[in-house]
Design an enzyme around this catalytic site. Structure first.
Site, PDB file in Angstrom:
ATOM      1  N   ASP A   1       0.650  -5.838  -8.149  1.00  0.00           N
ATOM      2  CA  ASP A   1       1.150  -6.159  -7.014  1.00  0.00           C
ATOM      3  C   ASP A   1       2.762  -6.346  -6.909  1.00  0.00           C
ATOM      4  OD1 ASP A   1       1.124  -8.559  -8.513  1.00  0.00           O
ATOM      5  OD2 ASP A   1       0.941  -9.961  -6.919  1.00  0.00           O
TER       6      ASP A   1
ATOM      7  N   TYR B   1       6.564  -7.349  -7.539  1.00  0.00           N
ATOM      8  CA  TYR B   1       7.420  -8.447  -8.151  1.00  0.00           C
ATOM      9  C   TYR B   1       7.751  -9.686  -7.238  1.00  0.00           C
ATOM     10  CZ  TYR B   1       8.611  -4.983 -11.743  1.00  0.00           C
ATOM     11  OH  TYR B   1       8.572  -3.850 -12.658  1.00  0.00           O
TER      12      TYR B   1
ATOM     13  N   PHE C   1       6.205  -1.176 -10.157  1.00  0.00           N
ATOM     14  CA  PHE C   1       7.213  -1.127 -11.511  1.00  0.00           C
ATOM     15  C   PHE C   1       8.504  -0.993 -11.234  1.00  0.00           C
ATOM     16  CE2 PHE C   1       3.105   0.092 -13.079  1.00  0.00           C
ATOM     17  CZ  PHE C   1       2.610  -0.826 -14.027  1.00  0.00           C
TER      18      PHE C   1
ATOM     19  N   HIS D   1      -1.939  -2.008 -20.372  1.00  0.00           N
ATOM     20  CA  HIS D   1      -1.011  -2.108 -19.603  1.00  0.00           C
ATOM     21  C   HIS D   1       0.385  -2.270 -20.456  1.00  0.00           C
ATOM     22  CE1 HIS D   1       1.706  -4.104 -16.469  1.00  0.00           C
ATOM     23  NE2 HIS D   1       0.680  -3.850 -15.713  1.00  0.00           N
TER      24      HIS D   1
END
Length: 226
Positions: free
Chosen positions: A64, A66, A77, A186
């Protein structure tokens, strides 16, 4: 909420009339009216605005947006050029350096990737300030599943780079043998050393694209001031 246009609007048109989407739309509007929500409403669909469906070469899935002020810009990202580079993106840059020799840029703006056909899609497209994953259950997952299915319906070679369990769950949708799925932990500081570092996804992606006669991605993010 900004409107979708072009081939995304056509591909996702059936979603807009479904009960879940009407409820999602009303919830998102109410949240923006009463809470501090990121990204700005006009940037919710930035990933699709910058990367038309017919131009998608690579899909990267985030969780989701920031959730601190000024960070989110509607791309997984990515952060705006003058914002400190988040830890997960720092690790992505480290892997890029080790894999392809890219220098570590001075910013986290991934717009150049999006403009080359890298769909930087978060699983959930909005978030309350300071509350990670706060919009997890309002309906975005159903919508982004539809986005994923629209990409999967593209009957041409594509690459999915799925990092972490949240993104890797999407691999169940990939049925087309023309598509390449690359999975790894991740890139967050908690898990990057469990297999993200050394995964070489960026070179593997470009090798696949070149093998299929497709222009590879220039993964080098430029510095702000060259």
């Amino acid at each position: 909420m900004a409107a979708l246009d072009g081939d995304w609007a056509q591909a996702l048109k059936p979603e807009f009339g479904k009960p879940y989407y009407r409820k999602l739309y009303d919830t998102v509007r109410r949240e923006y009216a009463t809470q501090t929500i990121y990204p700005p409403a006009e940037e919710i669909f930035t990933a699709m605005h910058l990367t038309p469906l017919h131009e998608v070469k690579v899909v990267i899935i985030g969780q989701d947006p920031y959730h601190e002020a000024g960070q989110a810009q509607g791309l997984a990202f990515s952060v705006k050029p003058d914002v400190e580079i988040p830890p997960s993106l720092q690790n992505i840059y480290k892997e890029l350096h080790d894999d392809l020799g890219c220098f570590i840029p001075d910013n986290g703006n991934l717009v150049p990737w999006a403009k080359q056909g890298v769909l930087l899609l978060n699983n959930v497209l909005t978030v309350r300030a300071h509350q990670a994953n706060s919009h997890k259950t309002i309906g975005w997952e159903q919508f982004t599943d539809a986005v994923f299915r629209a990409v999967e319906a593209e009957d041409r070679p594509l690459v999915y780079m799925l990092w972490g369990s949240n993104a890797r769950s999407k691999s169940a949708y990939v049925k087309n043998p023309k598509h390449l799925v690359l999975e790894a932990p991740h890139p967050s500081p908690l898990s990057a050393y469990r297999g993200f570092f050394g995964c070489r996804h960026f070179s593997k992606c470009n090798e696949f694209l070149k093998e299929n006669g497709i222009e590879p991605i220039d993964w080098q993010i430029p510095n702000r001031y060259n």
